[in-house]
Design an enzyme around this catalytic site. Sequence first.
Site, PDB file in Angstrom:
ATOM      1  N   CYS A 114      31.208  27.773  46.461  1.00  0.00           N
ATOM      2  CA  CYS A 114      32.431  27.325  46.303  1.00  0.00           C
ATOM      3  C   CYS A 114      31.526  25.722  47.551  1.00  0.00           C
ATOM      4  O   CYS A 114      32.448  24.620  47.383  1.00  0.00           O
ATOM      5  CB  CYS A 114      33.496  27.290  46.834  1.00  0.00           C
ATOM      6  SG  CYS A 114      34.518  28.160  45.232  1.00  0.00           S
ATOM      7  N   HIS A 255      37.261  22.981  51.629  1.00  0.00           N
ATOM      8  CA  HIS A 255      37.373  23.622  50.397  1.00  0.00           C
ATOM      9  C   HIS A 255      38.391  23.930  49.916  1.00  0.00           C
ATOM     10  O   HIS A 255      39.547  24.474  50.886  1.00  0.00           O
ATOM     11  CB  HIS A 255      36.821  25.048  50.522  1.00  0.00           C
ATOM     12  CG  HIS A 255      36.499  25.099  48.893  1.00  0.00           C
ATOM     13  ND1 HIS A 255      36.625  24.752  47.490  1.00  0.00           N
ATOM     14  CD2 HIS A 255      37.032  27.111  49.001  1.00  0.00           C
ATOM     15  CE1 HIS A 255      36.454  26.022  46.576  1.00  0.00           C
ATOM     16  NE2 HIS A 255      36.633  26.808  47.536  1.00  0.00           N
ATOM     17  N   ASN A 285      41.228  26.204  42.533  1.00  0.00           N
ATOM     18  CA  ASN A 285      39.733  26.258  42.975  1.00  0.00           C
ATOM     19  C   ASN A 285      39.024  25.787  42.283  1.00  0.00           C
ATOM     20  O   ASN A 285      38.233  26.755  41.185  1.00  0.00           O
ATOM     21  CB  ASN A 285      39.895  27.657  43.618  1.00  0.00           C
ATOM     22  CG  ASN A 285      38.135  28.166  44.344  1.00  0.00           C
ATOM     23  OD1 ASN A 285      37.491  26.445  44.304  1.00  0.00           O
ATOM     24  ND2 ASN A 285      38.380  29.055  44.813  1.00  0.00           N
TER      25      ASN A 285
HETATM   26  N1  COA Z   1      50.480  38.361  39.839  1.00  0.00           N
HETATM   27  C1  COA Z   1      51.013  39.575  41.162  1.00  0.00           C
HETATM   28  N2  COA Z   1      50.841  40.401  41.944  1.00  0.00           N
HETATM   29  C2  COA Z   1      49.001  39.903  42.341  1.00  0.00           C
HETATM   30  C3  COA Z   1      47.832  39.739  41.522  1.00  0.00           C
HETATM   31  C4  COA Z   1      48.992  38.289  40.475  1.00  0.00           C
HETATM   32  N3  COA Z   1      47.650  37.259  40.146  1.00  0.00           N
HETATM   33  N4  COA Z   1      47.230  39.558  41.792  1.00  0.00           N
HETATM   34  C5  COA Z   1      47.214  40.416  42.953  1.00  0.00           C
HETATM   35  N5  COA Z   1      48.251  41.268  42.145  1.00  0.00           N
HETATM   36  C6  COA Z   1      48.614  42.669  43.524  1.00  0.00           C
HETATM   37  C7  COA Z   1      47.736  43.551  43.614  1.00  0.00           C
HETATM   38  O1  COA Z   1      47.619  43.956  42.458  1.00  0.00           O
HETATM   39  C8  COA Z   1      48.374  44.800  44.990  1.00  0.00           C
HETATM   40  O2  COA Z   1      49.327  44.950  44.312  1.00  0.00           O
HETATM   41  P1  COA Z   1      49.602  46.559  44.586  1.00  0.00           P
HETATM   42  O3  COA Z   1      50.307  46.208  46.818  1.00  0.00           O
HETATM   43  O4  COA Z   1      50.632  47.232  44.043  1.00  0.00           O
HETATM   44  O5  COA Z   1      48.467  47.096  45.050  1.00  0.00           O
HETATM   45  C9  COA Z   1      48.839  43.223  45.999  1.00  0.00           C
HETATM   46  O6  COA Z   1      49.179  41.745  44.833  1.00  0.00           O
HETATM   47  C10 COA Z   1      48.413  42.789  46.899  1.00  0.00           C
HETATM   48  O7  COA Z   1      47.305  42.258  46.135  1.00  0.00           O
HETATM   49  P2  COA Z   1      45.853  41.872  47.694  1.00  0.00           P
HETATM   50  O8  COA Z   1      44.794  41.283  47.079  1.00  0.00           O
HETATM   51  O9  COA Z   1      45.663  42.531  48.768  1.00  0.00           O
HETATM   52  O10 COA Z   1      46.598  40.000  47.639  1.00  0.00           O
HETATM   53  P3  COA Z   1      46.482  39.050  48.647  1.00  0.00           P
HETATM   54  O11 COA Z   1      47.418  38.708  49.318  1.00  0.00           O
HETATM   55  O12 COA Z   1      45.086  39.103  49.465  1.00  0.00           O
HETATM   56  O13 COA Z   1      46.135  37.807  47.639  1.00  0.00           O
HETATM   57  C11 COA Z   1      44.679  36.627  46.694  1.00  0.00           C
HETATM   58  C12 COA Z   1      45.365  38.171  46.326  1.00  0.00           C
HETATM   59  C13 COA Z   1      43.395  36.801  45.625  1.00  0.00           C
HETATM   60  C14 COA Z   1      45.146  35.544  46.287  1.00  0.00           C
HETATM   61  C15 COA Z   1      43.512  36.564  47.779  1.00  0.00           C
HETATM   62  O14 COA Z   1      43.168  37.713  48.498  1.00  0.00           O
HETATM   63  C16 COA Z   1      42.752  35.234  47.777  1.00  0.00           C
HETATM   64  O15 COA Z   1      43.549  33.789  47.752  1.00  0.00           O
HETATM   65  N6  COA Z   1      41.129  35.675  48.276  1.00  0.00           N
HETATM   66  C17 COA Z   1      40.541  34.254  48.783  1.00  0.00           C
HETATM   67  C18 COA Z   1      39.948  34.174  47.396  1.00  0.00           C
HETATM   68  C19 COA Z   1      38.615  33.280  47.943  1.00  0.00           C
HETATM   69  O16 COA Z   1      39.196  32.087  47.971  1.00  0.00           O
HETATM   70  N7  COA Z   1      38.158  32.746  47.071  1.00  0.00           N
HETATM   71  C20 COA Z   1      37.117  32.097  46.356  1.00  0.00           C
HETATM   72  C21 COA Z   1      36.427  31.970  47.830  1.00  0.00           C
HETATM   73  S1  COA Z   1      35.433  30.391  47.679  1.00  0.00           S
END
Ligand code: COA
Length: 332
Positions: A114, A255, A285
């Site tokens: 990215c 980004h 993204n």
């Molecule tokens: N819908 C519903 N629930 C979801 C889900 C979805 N699409 N994806 C994950 N969950 C759940 C998980 O299973 C977890 O459940 P649990 O508490 O029962 O275990 C809960 O939501 C929290 O998961 P977590 O991974 O801690 O959520 P988060 O707040 O970190 O959000 C992302 C997840 C992916 C949205 C976030 O971590 C993110 O945006 N990270 C950066 C990613 C990024 O920018 N990547 C590209 C880099 S260039």
Amino acid sequence: MAYAAFRSIGAYAPKKILTNEDLSKMVDTSDDWIVKRTGIKERHIAAKDETTSDMGVQAAKKAIERSGIHPNEIDMVVCATISPDYFCMPSTATIISNKLGLGNVTAFDISAACTGFVYILSIAKAFIESGMKKNVLIIGAEKLSAITDYTDRGTCILFGDGAGAAVISATENKDEAIIDIHTGADGTYADLLMTPNGGTGSPHDSLELEAGACFMQMKGNETFKVAVRTLTKDVVEILNDNNIESSKIDHFVPHQANYRIIKAVGDALKMRDEQVVLTVGKFGNTSGASIPMAINEVYESGSLKAGELMLLDAFGGGLTWGSALVPFSPLK
Ligand code: COA
């Protein structure tokens, strides 16, 4: 001395739209969850027979046309992509150059996920300032839908397809010049974002393919924390290094990965809402394409004026990160 000027921008988003509602029929998720956690409402998805280079060509045509520079004057093409038409070779940049009918160019791809667009901007700047090239076409293009696992709700909600391109050209006028670019990387975080299959670290194997190892895998929560920390430090540093107050930035173009990351970094810089460019809601993204697609939105809305200062920032798999202070300098 030659300086590098950011002359023009172009972008392309494929027609098909994948909404949060659509995704909630494919995996256990909801519009409400996705919007709250990421700010994403929909993303564009390329047609089955539409390649990364096809999208790159569309974006590049607009950027070249808007630059006022004749295609024959383009002497280098660099493409940032993690979803090339072909892994290994030929590069997507050579395919794009051929489709555009560009003649005698240097062409190659880079892989910085990215952060790709900030990396290729720095490459264009370095080649121009060294006097080796005069007009460089840079393209961020991604068909991430081809490497997304649509059974993994942790990743499939995030990514979309598209392309953005810019023409960077030599100038003797320092006022037009790209001011500064930071790029960095830290391989200790390599496992946060990976596509394990296909390289020599994990050669092709049909069992692995079935297990989905050719798709993007991500430790989302850890990536989130590292991203906020790294980006905030980097943008503060580039502003300090150049004695520029954040209030002087006309367009902060981060980004577009997650609204909450953008908000955290914007708040740390005390950015006003109207300074912050947000396209994550409509494109998701798009990795290396996300920053040029976002700049293009500002341009096409009529809000990007000659001489205005952009602050770009990005982070991505590797991990990689970067930031840039870029005046918009179209040819008069
Ligand atoms: N819908 C519903 N629930 C979801 C889900 C979805 N699409 N994806 C994950 N969950 C759940 C998980 O299973 C977890 O459940 P649990 O508490 O029962 O275990 C809960 O939501 C929290 O998961 P977590 O991974 O801690 O959520 P988060 O707040 O970190 O959000 C992302 C997840 C992916 C949205 C976030 O971590 C993110 O945006 N990270 C950066 C990613 C990024 O920018 N990547 C590209 C880099 S260039």
